[in-house]
Design a protein around this motif. Structure first.
Motif, PDB file in Angstrom:
ATOM      1  N   GLU A 282     -70.081 -62.718  98.063  1.00  0.00           N
ATOM      2  CA  GLU A 282     -69.723 -64.123  98.226  1.00  0.00           C
ATOM      3  C   GLU A 282     -68.615 -64.229  99.267  1.00  0.00           C
ATOM      4  N   VAL A 284     -66.127 -67.323 100.928  1.00  0.00           N
ATOM      5  CA  VAL A 284     -65.694 -68.715 100.840  1.00  0.00           C
ATOM      6  C   VAL A 284     -64.813 -69.007 102.042  1.00  0.00           C
ATOM      7  N   ARG A 290     -69.540 -72.109 101.388  1.00  0.00           N
ATOM      8  CA  ARG A 290     -69.656 -70.935 100.530  1.00  0.00           C
ATOM      9  C   ARG A 290     -70.955 -70.214 100.885  1.00  0.00           C
ATOM     10  N   TRP A 404     -74.739 -74.027  93.289  1.00  0.00           N
ATOM     11  CA  TRP A 404     -74.652 -72.591  93.503  1.00  0.00           C
ATOM     12  C   TRP A 404     -76.019 -71.942  93.308  1.00  0.00           C
ATOM     13  N   GLU A 510     -74.459 -73.957  98.245  1.00  0.00           N
ATOM     14  CA  GLU A 510     -74.069 -72.716  98.912  1.00  0.00           C
ATOM     15  C   GLU A 510     -75.118 -72.377  99.968  1.00  0.00           C
TER      16      GLU A 510
END
Length: 520
Positions: A282, A284, A290, A404, A510
């Motif tokens: 991941e 950010v 994201r 997400w 995302e």
């Protein structure tokens, strides 16, 4: 494995006769000056520990355990207890551990009486004989219950360490530093050669650990501020002094294992639906973007450099948190922690690098992720990096506006359940959950068919091949949106894919990234 060594006994006799070491002034600044001085001298290889035991194998080593009744600081009723790791097997390099109190450092000595030797290991060891060093240490803390001192973190081997949040079981590891990882020539593994543990005040819920880092290319002074909790946070300061130039520096490196999951092209004959310590990288960004990059066990070595000019954090994540996701009651992969690296201060330009190594066995750590500065350090250069490590379940926060990635599935492309006509066609299924789109109706994607802009639409890119189909729909009876992609890879051996959901002129999910590495 149980033979006592005459040379070790002779060394022990000399150690017993030596006077106790005097306490010495200590601070992070004095450690910094010492490591700066050492960087001007040639590197001294690690000292082999006289363990009284030779030839320990994996099973022998597993039969040696620290006696919890001998834990340091336990008699004083402090919140943190110190256990040592016995030297031997893969861990034969001496690590010194000191206790710091009132600005004065004293060596922490350990003896054979501090350990329990099972199954005949250590049968002929001398009683209460001092060890000339230990392999590392771990801290225990009442993390899950007030009456039980759980293992909280450990430092063992090179510069590896790992920690736990509440309810977690050990999984991925962090390292102090990575140097020339999977480049031409051998990788260099710096090691923590010495530790200083600051004795916490009664009732304190914060712990300070200092470490000296040594390698042929660099020395370093490290400071860890450890705050246990549902998410355990480690605030790290690394002051580095370079003996020589380094081609590629890896800052805040993470190491993990990914064997297979629902989207893996390489599958293994195993009853479990997926096996991994981490499922995705991941990233950010400070602007709110994201990125979610599912991990892979590729058919050949794979690497990605993701240039980040506005990095807020990066980490290796374990998002599937149900037992049924793994069906492994022993390994408990659903309890493995995620770890997020949060830079503090300006790290300058650079990239997040992800390395994925082909693995044939579950025990192989085959994933690495770290920050690579845009320019490598030169001989004589000094650098400082500060960052926080967050260890825990780290589930998506409620109320997050971006949906997400709940999961990724993959398989043969085309119509499911029929004869495959095009072996180059592959299907990717991405489920998005939460965020602002959760309440959107199915009709949100239907406007486009009437010639007006849809409220919700997929944005898909691919570096090679041909996109043969895109379908987005809401899974009936849920708040999950499913995006289905069919892509013909053609002759390409590598296809980079990107997908996210958008509407009203903004990102609504995302960004899902995938590197499809095809067998040659």
């Amino acid at each position: 494995a149980t033979a006592a060594l005459p040379r070790a006994l002779a060394a022990q006799t000399a150690a017993d006769a030596a006077p106790a070491a005097k306490p010495l002034p200590f601070s992070f600044d004095t450690l910094t000056e010492e490591m700066r001085r050492r960087s001007t001298e040639p590197h001294n290889p690690a000292r082999h520990i006289d363990t009284f035991l030779e030839g320990l194998d994996y099973e022998d080593y597993r039969n040696i355990a620290f006696d919890p009744d001998r834990a340091r600081w336990e008699p004083e009723g402090l919140q943190f207890h110190v256990h040592a790791f016995h030297p031997g097997w893969l861990f034969e390099e001496a690590v010194a551990v000191h206790e710091v109190e009132g600005g004065m450092a004293r060596p922490m000595a350990f003896t054979t009486e501090d350990f329990v030797y099972r199954s005949g290991v250590g049968r002929d060891l001398p009683q209460d004989a001092k060890l000339s060093g230990v392999a590392g240490f771990r801290l225990h803390y009442p993390l899950n219950r007030a009456d039980i001192w759980d293992e909280l973190l450990s430092f063992l081997g090179a510069s590896y360490f790992r920690a736990l949040g509440r309810g977690n079981s050990y999984g991925l590891s962090a390292r102090g530093l990575a140097i020339d990882t999977w480049r031409e020539g051998p990788e260099e593994f710096p090691r923590f050669s010495e530790f200083w543990l600051e004795r916490p005040a009664p009732g304190a819920r914060e712990m300070l650990v200092h470490a000296a880092l040594e390698s042929p290319s660099v020395t370093g002074a490290y400071r860890f501020v450890v705050r246990p909790g549902a998410d355990t946070v480690m605030e790290v300061t690394a002051r580095l002094f370079f003996r020589r130039a380094v081609a590629e520096l890896g800052v805040a490196p993470l190491t993990s294992m990914f064997w297979f999951s629902e989207h893996s092209e390489r599958r293994f004959d195993d009853y479990r639906p997926q096996v991994h310590d981490s499922e995705a990288l991941e990233i950010v960004r400070r602007d709110g973007d994201r990125l979610w990059r599912p991990l892979n066990n590729p058919p050949r070595l794979a690497g990605s450099y993701m240039e980040e000019l506005d990095l807020q954090s990066f980490g290796l994540m374990q998002r599937d948190r149900r037992y049924t996701d793994y069906q492994d009651a022993g390994a408990r992969y659903h309890d493995r922690p995620s770890v997020v690296v949060e830079p503090m201060g300006d790290w300058g330009e650079g990239s997040v690098r992800l390395v994925e190594i082909p693995a044939e066995l579950e025990v192989e750590d085959n994933i690495a992720a770290f920050w690579v500065p845009a320019t490598g350090p030169k001989a004589g250069e000094e650098r400082e990096y500060r960052y926080r490590l967050h260890w825990g379940s780290l589930r998506p926060e409620p109320g997050r506006p971006l949906a997400w990635v709940r999961g990724t599935l993959a398989g043969l492309g085309g119509t499911s359940g029929v004869t495959v006509e095009n072996p180059n066609l592959r299907k990717f299924v991405i489920d998005f959950e939460g965020g602002l789109i959760a309440a959107m109706p199915e009709a949100a994607v239907e406007a486009e068919a009437e010639g007006v802009a849809a409220d919700l639409a997929p944005v898909v890119t691919h570096s090679a091949g041909t996109l043969e189909g895109i379908v987005l729909f809401k899974v009936p009876g849920t708040a999950i949106w499913r995006l289905v992609l069919d892509i013909d890879g053609g002759d390409a051996l590598l296809v980079e894919l990107s997908a996210h959901l958008a509407g009203s002129g903004r990102k609504l999910s995302e960004v899902w990234l995938h590197q499809w590495v095809r067998a040659a």
